[in-house]
Design a protein around this motif. Structure first.
Motif, PDB file in Angstrom:
ATOM      1  N   LEU A 122       0.853  -1.147   0.534  1.00 13.41           N
ATOM      2  CA  LEU A 122      -0.152  -0.084  -0.218  1.00 13.41           C
ATOM      3  C   LEU A 122       0.963   0.960  -0.134  1.00 13.41           C
ATOM      4  N   ASP A 123       2.545   1.191   0.442  1.00 11.22           N
ATOM      5  CA  ASP A 123       2.912   2.241   0.037  1.00 11.22           C
ATOM      6  C   ASP A 123       3.195   2.712  -1.327  1.00 11.22           C
ATOM      7  N   GLN A 129       6.041  10.535  -7.935  1.00 11.37           N
ATOM      8  CA  GLN A 129       6.861  11.553  -8.612  1.00 11.37           C
ATOM      9  C   GLN A 129       7.112  12.741  -7.379  1.00 11.37           C
ATOM     10  N   TYR A 130       7.644  12.650  -7.320  1.00 11.16           N
ATOM     11  CA  TYR A 130       7.262  14.118  -6.105  1.00 11.16           C
ATOM     12  C   TYR A 130       6.808  14.155  -5.167  1.00 11.16           C
ATOM     13  N   GLY A 131       6.197  12.645  -4.963  1.00  9.79           N
ATOM     14  CA  GLY A 131       5.174  12.481  -3.417  1.00  9.79           C
ATOM     15  C   GLY A 131       4.096  12.175  -3.998  1.00  9.79           C
ATOM     16  N   TYR A 132       3.573  12.046  -5.157  1.00  5.61           N
ATOM     17  CA  TYR A 132       2.283  12.290  -6.171  1.00  5.61           C
ATOM     18  C   TYR A 132       2.190  11.091  -7.104  1.00  5.61           C
ATOM     19  N   VAL A 133       1.449  10.218  -7.304  1.00 14.45           N
ATOM     20  CA  VAL A 133       1.326   9.240  -8.119  1.00 14.45           C
ATOM     21  C   VAL A 133       0.082   9.788  -8.948  1.00 14.45           C
ATOM     22  N   TYR A 141      -0.299   1.487  -9.048  1.00 10.26           N
ATOM     23  CA  TYR A 141      -0.529   1.204  -7.870  1.00 10.26           C
ATOM     24  C   TYR A 141      -2.034   0.300  -7.246  1.00 10.26           C
ATOM     25  N   ALA A 142      -2.642   0.758  -8.646  1.00 12.62           N
ATOM     26  CA  ALA A 142      -4.063  -0.138  -7.647  1.00 12.62           C
ATOM     27  C   ALA A 142      -4.357  -1.771  -7.752  1.00 12.62           C
ATOM     28  N   ASP A 143      -3.265  -2.476  -8.835  1.00 12.34           N
ATOM     29  CA  ASP A 143      -2.743  -3.649  -9.511  1.00 12.34           C
ATOM     30  C   ASP A 143      -2.554  -3.842  -7.767  1.00 12.34           C
ATOM     31  N   GLU A 180      -5.035  10.321  -0.793  1.00 12.89           N
ATOM     32  CA  GLU A 180      -4.313  11.680  -1.176  1.00 12.89           C
ATOM     33  C   GLU A 180      -2.560  11.938  -2.109  1.00 12.89           C
ATOM     34  N   SER A 181      -2.489  10.864  -2.154  1.00  9.51           N
ATOM     35  CA  SER A 181      -1.299  11.575  -3.123  1.00  9.51           C
ATOM     36  C   SER A 181      -1.654  10.903  -4.757  1.00  9.51           C
TER      37      SER A 181
END
Length: 522
Positions: A122-123, A129-133, A141-143, A180-181
């Motif tokens: 879940l990380d 990139q720069y703290g945001y997906v 990420y969802a996979d 949130e990211s």
């Protein structure tokens, strides 16, 4: 089912079923395809299949043979050879390594290790990139996050449902924080959240946790602010797990929370949900009554709840109270006014309906309010008197506007709506009117007053000749057709011909305008 390479800018997995029970169907993991649509990628694959249809039997046979060869080769390998092959794949595929490590930790009963690996899944760090997906990486990420859900389900399936409950709750918090990211425009995380909620419910059904503790957790989750709607858990889905004891605690906890914050949206929603499920109409009403909106909307909600409960007299009283307690009738919920007038009409209380419509009109003074007052007054056979008072108010508004005061008078609109063209013309002449009102006046007056209508059309057309754009040209041509009709009524077609000739000469560079005029024979 057929899979063929199709060129494109993005990589999607596309499956086309040619001979299924429903005919040609397919699935694609592009955003549009995931909504259940037959996307362009499926169409492209279908076209490629058609182009290569003669070779399809050969390709299918070759695919089956490759699968058989692979299966036969793997079956012939020794344990050490299979392990070596698997280790090679683990070294190359980080996702496979994580899945197998998670499975190994689950088998060992190592809850700490499983927790660490779920946190890793879940990380957002590896995708951010720069703290945001970004959008392009959200699916990947969802996979990965989906593997955490699978791991929790696996714990339940292996007889460790209590651990699954604990980890599901931790995962909900982590997923909410991660959201949130992440640019989740396609709703991938929303689906992960829903799957996580289902996994938690399944674990609770298997483990049968303490009903009181579960009830308190459900209320806390429903009222918490970290969930962000990703795991939209309905406490009533847990009714079979909670039992009577848990439901009682659930209700008690919800009531306490609501009494502590009667205006809180989450508290109100939870109380309303529980009260409706329990068939307690009075409790539902109490929830709404504790936070009445100043425009009467909440009174209407209560009235409709009482109607559903077949308590019409109480419903009517609440609706009347809503009108009485509204501080500004100009801002009242018009649906409440409509509801009350409908109830009065059904009860043959026509004068009461007229009174409500009259008060509403005097507060708002819009064309719609005027029309509604007219309908109610006609039904009560008192429109002439009501009309006189209403028009007097609108005339005063128009005069104030003429003096430069604020206001948006509707006198001309009301008279036009009454089909009183002469009075509307007089009102527009005396107090002024908008161009759209003058156009409506000219359209209605043209048969009887063609000369007056002609003057209006000519005035409205003149500024359009100085503007450009297809929308402008269409409006100008429409006015020219009306001008032509007026000249025909006046038997002055020669004047119109001179006017159009001059217009064409002046506007000849506007090719689209010339084309539209040609199409209309102008």
């Amino acid at each position: 089912m057929q899979a063929l390479p199709v060129p494109g800018t993005e990589r999607y997995e596309v499956e086309l079923t040619l001979d299924g029970p429903g005919g040609v169907t397919g699935e694609c993991d592009c955003p549009y395809g995931l909504e259940g649509n037959f996307c362009k990628h499926l169409v492209a694959l279908g076209l490629k299949v058609l182009a290569e249809r003669e070779s399809l039997p050969r390709q299918r046979k070759a695919a089956r043979e490759r699968a058989q060869d692979l299966d036969g080769w793997l079956s012939a390998l020794s344990k050490d050879e299979l392990l070596a092959l698997l280790r090679e794949q683990i070294d190359e595929d980080r996702q496979l390594r994580r899945r197998l490590e998670l499975r190994a930790a689950s088998v060992r009963g190592d809850l700490a290790a499983v927790r660490v690996r779920i946190r890793g899944l879940l990380d957002v760090g590896p995708f951010a990139q720069y703290g945001y997906v970004e959008y392009a990486d959200a699916r990947a990420y969802a996979d990965q996050a989906g593997q955490a859900v699978s791991a929790i389900r696996a714990l339940t399936g292996s007889g460790r449902a209590a651990d699954a409950i604990t980890l599901a709750r931790e995962a909900m918090r982590l997923l909410a924080e991660a959201a949130e990211s992440v640019d989740d425009s396609d709703g991938w995380l929303g689906q992960i959240g829903a799957d996580l909620a289902d996994a938690h419910l399944d674990a609770c059904r298997a483990a049968r946790p303490d009903p009181e503790q579960l009830a308190r957790w459900l209320v806390g989750h429903a009222l918490g602010d970290i969930d962000d709607g990703l795991t939209d858990i309905d406490p009533l889905d847990y009714e079979d797990v909670l039992g009577e004891e848990g439901i009682a605690v659930l209700w008690k906890s919800a009531v306490e929370a609501w009494r502590g914050n009667r205006r809180g949206w989450a508290e109100k929603y939870l109380m309303e949900r529980l009260a409706k499920a329990g068939g307690d109409v009075d409790a539902v009403i109490a929830v709404h009554a504790a936070d009445l909106s100043p425009n009467g909307h909440t009174h209407l909600v209560i009235a409709r709840e009482l109607d559903t409960a077949r308590r019409p007299d109480e419903a009517l009283r609440w609706a009347e109270r809503g009108i009485q307690e509204t501080r500004d009738l100009a801002a009242v919920d018009t649906a409440l006014v409509d509801y009350l007038c409908e109830r009065y009409t059904q009860a043959d209380r026509l004068s009461d309906a007229v009174a409500v419509r009259g008060d509403h009109f005097r507060a708002r003074r819009s064309l719609t309010a005027y029309q509604q007052l007219r309908a109610a007054a006609r039904a009560a056979d008192c429109w002439p008197a009501e009309r006189g008072e209403a028009l007097a108010l609108l005339r005063a508004d128009a005069e104030r506007r003429q003096e430069g005061r604020n206001g948006d008078p509707v006198l001309v609109d009301a008279l036009l709506d009454d089909k009183d063209v002469d009075a509307a013309w007089q009102a527009a002449t005396q107090t002024g009117g908008h161009d759209r009102q003058w156009l409506a006046l000219a359209d209605q007056a043209r048969p009887a007053r063609p000369a007056d209508a002609l003057g209006v059309y000519l005035r409205l057309a003149e500024p359009l000749t100085k503007q450009t754009g297809n929308a402008i040209y269409e409006r100008l041509v429409s006015l020219l057709l009306s001008i032509r009709d007026c000249h025909r009524c006046l038997e002055t077609e020669d004047e119109f011909a001179v006017y159009v000739t001059a217009l064409r000469t002046a506007q000849k560079r506007k090719r689209n305008l010339m084309r539209l005029m040609d199409e209309q024979g102008l």
